[in-house]
Design an enzyme around this catalytic site. Structure first.
Site, PDB file in Angstrom:
ATOM      1  N   ASP A  95      18.039  16.358   5.161  1.00 25.77           N
ATOM      2  CA  ASP A  95      18.810  17.286   5.997  1.00 25.77           C
ATOM      3  C   ASP A  95      18.617  16.897   7.464  1.00 25.77           C
ATOM      4  O   ASP A  95      17.917  17.561   8.222  1.00 25.77           O
ATOM      5  CB  ASP A  95      18.338  18.722   5.747  1.00 25.77           C
ATOM      6  CG  ASP A  95      19.209  19.738   6.481  1.00 25.77           C
ATOM      7  OD1 ASP A  95      20.390  19.429   6.742  1.00 25.77           O
ATOM      8  OD2 ASP A  95      18.706  20.828   6.795  1.00 25.77           O
ATOM      9  N   CYS A 128      12.781  22.383  -3.838  1.00 24.56           N
ATOM     10  CA  CYS A 128      12.211  21.124  -4.307  1.00 24.56           C
ATOM     11  C   CYS A 128      12.793  20.722  -5.658  1.00 24.56           C
ATOM     12  O   CYS A 128      12.758  19.548  -6.030  1.00 24.56           O
ATOM     13  CB  CYS A 128      10.694  21.238  -4.423  1.00 24.56           C
ATOM     14  SG  CYS A 128       9.908  21.721  -2.872  1.00 24.56           S
ATOM     15  N   GLU A 137       9.567  18.043  -1.365  1.00 27.02           N
ATOM     16  CA  GLU A 137       8.976  19.047  -0.488  1.00 27.02           C
ATOM     17  C   GLU A 137       8.336  18.384   0.735  1.00 27.02           C
ATOM     18  O   GLU A 137       8.435  18.872   1.856  1.00 27.02           O
ATOM     19  CB  GLU A 137       7.932  19.865  -1.250  1.00 27.02           C
ATOM     20  CG  GLU A 137       7.332  20.979  -0.403  1.00 27.02           C
ATOM     21  CD  GLU A 137       6.295  21.794  -1.160  1.00 27.02           C
ATOM     22  OE1 GLU A 137       5.770  22.749  -0.570  1.00 27.02           O
ATOM     23  OE2 GLU A 137       6.015  21.474  -2.330  1.00 27.02           O
ATOM     24  N   ARG A 148      -1.426  19.937   4.368  1.00 22.00           N
ATOM     25  CA  ARG A 148      -0.309  20.704   4.925  1.00 22.00           C
ATOM     26  C   ARG A 148      -0.553  21.045   6.385  1.00 22.00           C
ATOM     27  O   ARG A 148       0.385  21.109   7.173  1.00 22.00           O
ATOM     28  CB  ARG A 148      -0.093  21.990   4.123  1.00 22.00           C
ATOM     29  CG  ARG A 148       0.485  21.764   2.737  1.00 22.00           C
ATOM     30  CD  ARG A 148       0.756  23.079   2.023  1.00 22.00           C
ATOM     31  NE  ARG A 148       1.263  22.880   0.678  1.00 22.00           N
ATOM     32  CZ  ARG A 148       2.544  22.740   0.357  1.00 22.00           C
ATOM     33  NH1 ARG A 148       3.461  22.784   1.307  1.00 22.00           N
ATOM     34  NH2 ARG A 148       2.911  22.569  -0.895  1.00 22.00           N
ATOM     35  N   HIS A 189      14.143  27.497  -5.282  1.00 19.37           N
ATOM     36  CA  HIS A 189      13.109  26.464  -5.211  1.00 19.37           C
ATOM     37  C   HIS A 189      13.811  25.171  -4.809  1.00 19.37           C
ATOM     38  O   HIS A 189      14.331  24.446  -5.668  1.00 19.37           O
ATOM     39  CB  HIS A 189      12.400  26.313  -6.547  1.00 19.37           C
ATOM     40  CG  HIS A 189      11.712  27.560  -7.019  1.00 19.37           C
ATOM     41  ND1 HIS A 189      10.656  28.137  -6.327  1.00 19.37           N
ATOM     42  CD2 HIS A 189      11.936  28.358  -8.096  1.00 19.37           C
ATOM     43  CE1 HIS A 189      10.238  29.226  -6.967  1.00 19.37           C
ATOM     44  NE2 HIS A 189      11.005  29.387  -8.045  1.00 19.37           N
ATOM     45  N   GLU A 237      -4.437  20.924  -3.706  1.00 19.46           N
ATOM     46  CA  GLU A 237      -3.468  21.582  -4.586  1.00 19.46           C
ATOM     47  C   GLU A 237      -3.340  20.792  -5.876  1.00 19.46           C
ATOM     48  O   GLU A 237      -3.178  19.565  -5.859  1.00 19.46           O
ATOM     49  CB  GLU A 237      -2.095  21.682  -3.906  1.00 19.46           C
ATOM     50  CG  GLU A 237      -2.110  22.500  -2.633  1.00 19.46           C
ATOM     51  CD  GLU A 237      -0.732  22.564  -1.997  1.00 19.46           C
ATOM     52  OE1 GLU A 237       0.268  22.301  -2.702  1.00 19.46           O
ATOM     53  OE2 GLU A 237      -0.648  22.881  -0.799  1.00 19.46           O
TER      54      GLU A 237
END
Length: 785
Positions: free
Chosen positions: A529, A753, A472, A432, A751, A461
Site C-alpha cells: 500500500d 494479513c 503483516e 515490534r 484480518h 511471539e
C-alpha cells in the site's frame, strides 16, 4: 465472383515458375558477381533483377517463395470482369539464387536500443534523391463518392472499378491519387502529404464492392511489391507503404501472404525511412491507428495458433512473418509513445495469445541471443501482457531463489557442517518495538540472502510464518516509514501521493531499506500500500540494470512539468502560469535562477545554474528556468535519497526481466492494479462457517455490489490492507469471509494479513449495510480511528 484468392496454383504453373527461376539464375550469375559490392551498399529491396528477392525470401530458402508465387499465378489467371483489361504490369517471379539474409529487425531491449527518432532533424539533412514525376490524377474524393452513389441506382461498377484498377496499379499511382499536391515534395516528417480523408473513403467503400474489384486491388498490390527498385526509397514510396498498410482487406486470412510481404518490406526499410513513417503514424486518427494495431496483433495470433492450419504455409517456410509484423508494431508503438497524448493505451498493444506460449523459452532465448537473428517476443516487450511478464519475473525469481539456496547448501556441506532448513530462507527476526532498526540490521547482515524466500518471525511471539506474518511485517513497516512524523517522505494531499524528502542527512540507509522492501514485495508477490507518483517508477528504471561503474548516476530521468503536476499540482500550475504570462516577467516577478527550500526550520537557497542568483528570469529564458526548476525538484534535490532507494530495489530485483517492464507496469507489480471487479471477487471468495447461499452472504453481496467505487475501495483496504488488486486479479487475493459468532451489535472485523473478513450473522440487509459502512469508513490500520 466468389473464388478465393488463396487457391493454390496448378502444378504446371508452379513448375513453369521454377523453370523460369532456374533459367534466369544462370543468366544473372555473372552479372551478379560484378554488382555484389555496389549492391551491398543499398537497403534490402524486392525485385526481379539480379539484385534478387532479398526482402521477400529469408536465408535463401527457395521453398519460401512458392506460396507467394502460387498466389500471384492464381490472381493473374482471374479475369477482369468489369474492366475488360489486363494489368499494365507483367508479373515476374523473382530470382532467388543470391539471396542475402534478412537483416535483424528486432530491437535489443537489453541494450535499450530505441529508434533514434528524436536524434534526427525535422528536415532530413542527407541529400534527397529527386522525386519521380507523378502522373496527373484529377479525381477528387467528392468525384469518387459521387461515382459510388451512382452505382446504387445504375448497378454499373465500371467507373469505380477503373479507379481502383488504376490507383492500386503501382506506388506512383497511389501517390498521384492520394497526394494533396503532386507538385509539392512533402519531404518533412510533419506532413505526409496524403489526403487521409480520401484514403479512408476509398478503403471504407472497398469492402462493399464486388469481388472482382477487390481482387484487382490485391493484384495491383502484388505488382507494386514485386517491381524492380533501384536505390533508396523515395518519399512517394513511403507514402505508398503508408497507404497500403491501411488496407482493410488484410483483416482476412486469405490475404495474409500478401500482407506478410508488405510487412517485410516495411520492416526492412532503412532507419531514416522508419523515422518518417513513425511520425506519420502518430498523425493518424485514433480509430485508424487502433485498426492498424489490432490487425497486426490478429496477424501474429493467427499465425501462432491458426484456426485452419491449412490456410497458411508451414511455419518453417514463413518464419519471418511474425518478426516482420513485430517490427512494424514496434514502429506503431514508438509513434504512440511520441504522441503528445498517446493515441491508444499502452495496454492495447498487449497480445493475450502470448500468455499461452512457453514464456520462459522466449525469455531464455532472449537472454542467450539478444539482438541476433534468433527471434524472441521479449525483444518486443510491449506486446507481452503484464500478467505474462509477472509469470516471467516470478519464475526467474524462483530460479534465482533455488540457485542461491542450493549454493548455500553446497557451501554448508563442503565445510562439513550440518545443513538445516533455515538456510534455504531469508529469515527475519524483528521486535515490534524496534521494527525499523531491527529490519534494517537484519537486511544489512543478510544481504547475501535477499534472493531467498522470505520468512518473518516476531521476537517473543509463537507462530509459523505461512504468509500472514510476512504480510503483516510489510504492512507495519510501510505504515511506520511513510508516516509524516518519520520525515523520510512528504505526503501531498492534493495529489494523494508520497515524495522523497529533500532534507540532507548523514545516512541514507533507511531509503535503501524502502527500496529493498519494494524489491522483496515484487520478488515474493506481495502487494504494498504505497502511493508513489508514476515519475518514481520511471526513475527506478533509469537505468533498468545497475551500471558496473559506481560513478555512473542512477535514478536520473528526463522530467517535465507534467511529472510535477502528478506530485505538486499547485506548484506546477504556478509554473505553467509563468510560461503563459503576457506581461514583462523580469519586471513583474523579479525572480532569478535560484530556488529556496526550508530544511529543519532553516531557509536554504540553491542556484539552478552557475551564478543563478545573478541571472534574472525573463520572457526569453523562462522555459529554461521552469525546466531547471522541475529537474531540481525531481532529480537533483533528492539524488542521494533516491540513489539509495534505487540500489536497495535493484539489490533484490537485479534481473534482465526488469527491462521488459514499463514504469506503469512496475507500479502495478508493486502496488497492484486500481481496476476493481467486485463480481470477480464474489466468484473467487472462500467461506468459513458460511456457504454462499446463506442469507447473510446474499445480503453482503447485494450491498457491496451496490456500493459506489469509493466504498468498494474502502472495503478492499479494510480487509486486505490495500485498495488495489494484484496482477493476477481478484482470484489472487484469496479473499475469505468467516462467520463471527458474536452479537450482531458488533461491527465486522478484518484480518488484513490473511485477507479475511469476519462477519457477524446480521438479521437483515439494512443492519448489515449500516454496520459494514461504519466499519470500513472509520478503520485505520488494525483498529478504529
Amino acid at each position: 465472383m466468389n473464388e478465393d484468392t488463396r487457391d493454390p496454383s496448378p502444378p504446371a504453373a508452379g513448375a513453369a515458375a521454377a523453370a523460369a527461376v532456374e533459367e534466369k539464375e544462370k543468366k544473372d550469375e555473372e552479372a551478379e558477381k560484378g554488382k555484389e559490392e555496389e549492391r551491398e551498399k543499398l537497403p534490402p529491396v524486392l525485385g526481379t533483377s539480379s539484385t534478387g528477392a532479398s526482402g521477400a525470401v529469408e536465408r535463401g530458402a527457395k521453398g519460401q517463395l512458392s506460396t507467394f508465387s502460387s498466389f500471384i499465378s492464381t490472381v493473374s489467371q482471374k479475369k477482369d470482369v468489369a474492366g475488360k483489361r489486363s494489368s499494365p504490369t507483367q508479373l515476374v517471379t523473382p530470382n532467388v539464387k543470391n539471396v542475402r539474409d534478412l537483416p535483424p529487425i528486432c530491437l535489443d531491449v537489453r541494450q535499450k536500443q530505441r529508434l533514434s527518432i528524436d536524434s534526427l532533424s525535422t528536415e532530413m539533412k542527407a541529400s534527397i534523391p529527386p522525386e519521380p514525376v507523378l502522373p496527373i490524377r484529377t479525381k477528387t474524393m467528392k468525384d469518387f463518392q459521387e461515382d459510388v452513389e451512382k452505382v446504387k441506382s445504375s448497378g454499373e461498377w465500371k467507373e469505380v472499378h477503373d479507379f481502383y484498377l488504376t490507383t492500386f496499379d503501382s506506388f506512383l499511382e497511389l501517390s498521384a491519387t492520394f497526394k494533396k499536391d503532386a507538385n509539392t515534395p512533402f519531404n518533412t516528417i510533419e506532413d505526409s502529404g496524403i489526403n487521409a480523408k480520401f484514403v479512408n473513403a476509398v478503403y471504407d467503400a472497398l469492402l462493399n464492392t464486388p469481388q472482382d474489384i477487390q481482387k484487382s486491388v490485391l493484384k495491383g498490390t502484388i505488382n507494386s511489391l514485386l517491381r524492380e527498385w533501384k536505390g533508396p526509397r523515395s518519399k512517394d514510396d513511403l507514402r505508398a507503404y503508408f497507404i497500403l498498410l491501411q488496407n482493410p482487406q488484410f483483416n482476412n486470412t486469405s490475404t495474409y501472404v500478401i500482407y506478410a510481404h508488405l510487412l517485410r518490406q516495411i520492416a526492412t526499410l532503412v532507419e531514416a525511412d522508419h523515422h518518417f513513417l513513425v511520425h506519420w503514424f502518430k498523425k493518424l486518427s485514433q480509430k485508424r491507428f487502433k485498426q492498424l494495431v489490432d490487425r497486426l496483433l490478429q496477424f501474429i495470433s493467427l499465425r501462432l495458433f491458426p484456426a485452419k492450419p491449412e490456410e497458411f504455409p508451414p511455419m518453417t517456410k514463413c518464419s519471418w512473418w511474425i518478426p516482420s509484423a513485430a517490427k512494424v508494431l514496434a514502429l506503431l508503438n514508438t509513434a504512440n509513445d511520441l504522441a503528445h497524448l498517446p493515441l491508444i493505451p499502452y495496454t492495447d498493444f498487449y497480445n493475450s495469445t502470448l500468455d499461452h506460449i512457453d514464456l520462459m523459452e522466449e525469455y531464455h532465448t532472449w537472454q542467450c541471443f539478444g539482438n541476433s537473428r534468433r527471434f524472441s517476443f521479449c525483444q518486443y516487450p510491449f506486446v507481452i501482457s503484464i500478467a505474462a511478464k509477472k509469470i516471467i519475473i516470478q519464475r526467474d525469481s524462483e530460479q534465482q531463489m533455488i540457485s542461491i539456496a542450493r549454493q548455500s547448501l553446497v557451501d554448508k556441506v563442503s565445510r562439513r557442517q550440518r545443513p538445516d532448513m533455515n538456510m534455504l530462507f531469508l529469515n527475519m527476526k524483528v521486535r515490534r518495538t524496534h521494527l525499523v532498526s531491527d529490519s534494517l540490521d537484519e537486511l544489512t547482515r543478510k544481504r547475501g540472502d535477499l534472493k531467498k524466500k522470505l520468512k518473518v518471525t516476531f521476537v517473543g511471539e509463537a507462530g509459523l510464518d505461512m504468509g500472514g506474518l510476512t504480510k503483516e511485517w510489510f504492512l507495519l513497516l510501510i505504515r511506520q516509514i511513510f508516516h509524516p512524523d518519520y520525515g523520510m517522505f512528504a505526503y501531498h494531499k492534493d495529489s494523494l501521493c508520497h515524495w522523497f524528502s529533500s532534507y540532507k542527512c548523514d545516512n541514507y540507509s533507511e531509503f535503501r531499506l524502502v527500496g529493498i522492501l519494494m524489491g522483496l514485495a515484487v520478488y515474493n508477490s506481495i502487494t504494498l500500500d504505497i502511493r508513489f507518483p508514476p515519475c518514481c517508477y520511471k526513475k527506478l528504471l533509469s537505468p533498468p540494470i545497475v551500471p558496473s561503474d559506481q560513478n555512473t548516476p542512477v535514478g536520473i530521468c528526463s522530467v517535465t512539468i507534467d511529472d510535477l503536476y502528478q506530485i505538486m499540482p499547485e506548484l506546477a500550475h504556478g509554473l505553467t502560469e509563468l510560461l503563459s504570462y503576457d506581461g514583462n516577467v523580469e519586471e513583474d516577478f523579479y525572480s532569478t535562477f535560484q530556488v529556496f527550500q526550508e530544511e529543519f526550520g532553516v531557509i536554504k537557497s540553491y542556484n539552478l545554474k552557475p551564478s543563478g542568483d545573478k541571472i534574472p528570469v525573463t520572457n526569453q529564458n523562462r522555459k529554461e528556468y521552469v525546466q531547471l526548476y522541475v529537474d531540481f525538484l525531481l532529480n537533483k534535490s533528492i539524488y542521494k535519497q533516491f540513489a539509495a532507494f534505487y540500489y536497495g530495489f535493484h539489490s533484490v530485483c537485479a534481473s534482465n526481466a526488469l527491462m521488459l517492464l514499463r514504469p506503469e507496469e512496475v507500479e502495478i507489480l508493486v502496488c497492484g492494479s486500481p481496476e476493481l471487479d467486485m463480481h470477480a471477487l464474489q466468484r473467487n471468495t472462500q467461506y468459513d462457517g458460511y456457504v454462499k447461499t446463506d442469507l447473510t452472504i446474499r445480503y453482503f453481496w447485494d450491498v457491496v455490489l451496490g456500493f459506489p467505487l469509493d466504498l468498494q475501495k474502502k472495503l478492499l483496504h479494510f480487509t486486505t490492507g490495500s485498495d488495489r488488486v494484484p496482477v493476477g486479479g481478484m482470484a489472487d487475493l484469496n479473499f475469505k469471509i468467516s462467520k463471527h459468532d458474536t452479537s450482531t451489535n458488533w461491527l465486522p472485523v478484518a484480518h488484513t494479513c490473511f485477507n479475511q473478513l469476519c462477519l457477524p450473522p446480521y438479521k437483515n440487509k439494512k443492519e448489515l449495510k449500516q454496520k459494514l459502512i461504519i466499519g470500513i469508513s472509520n478503520s485505520e490500520g488494525f483498529g478504529l480511528e
